[in-house]
Write a protein that holds these residues in place. Sequence first.
Motif, short mmCIF file in Angstrom:
data_model
loop_
_atom_site.label_atom_id
_atom_site.label_comp_id
_atom_site.label_asym_id
_atom_site.label_seq_id
_atom_site.Cartn_x
_atom_site.Cartn_y
_atom_site.Cartn_z
N ASN A 3 0.87 -1.31 0.10
CA ASN A 3 0.04 0.01 -0.13
C ASN A 3 0.68 1.32 -0.04
OD1 ASN A 3 -1.82 1.95 0.68
ND2 ASN A 3 -2.70 1.14 2.31
N ASN A 32 0.82 2.09 7.38
CA ASN A 32 1.63 0.95 7.22
C ASN A 32 2.62 1.17 8.33
OD1 ASN A 32 0.71 0.05 4.92
ND2 ASN A 32 1.67 1.63 3.50
N ARG A 54 1.02 -4.71 4.52
CA ARG A 54 1.17 -3.51 5.33
C ARG A 54 2.12 -3.45 6.34
NH1 ARG A 54 -3.63 -2.62 8.51
NH2 ARG A 54 -2.84 -0.46 8.68
#
Length: 103
Positions: A3, A32, A54
């Motif tokens: 991400n 994250n 993540r």
Amino acid sequence: MRNHHTDTVLVVLDGSLRSHAIVDQVLQSGRNVAVTGRRQHDLVPFVNAEVHDRILAIVADPAESAQIDAVIERAGDVMGPVVMIVDPGGLLGDVASADRKVA
């Protein structure tokens, strides 16, 4: 896929339950997490299929500023900009240098 659209928090692990709780809180916030510590053993609990996209785990010596600089750079490249460093055990050797590297 990682991400790239969120901020990243770097947590310096010291093997304590507190540092693990901090990682959980950061993940729950939607950010994250990059985790680092001296021993691979401390990072293993975070190599988890549920959050693999993540979280980034990197073995490094927090007392060595060059190693932390490399962790911050790698985390930023892979996860998104590092906006905060959490060091619950006070293991960072050069806090000021690390702080200058975060977004």
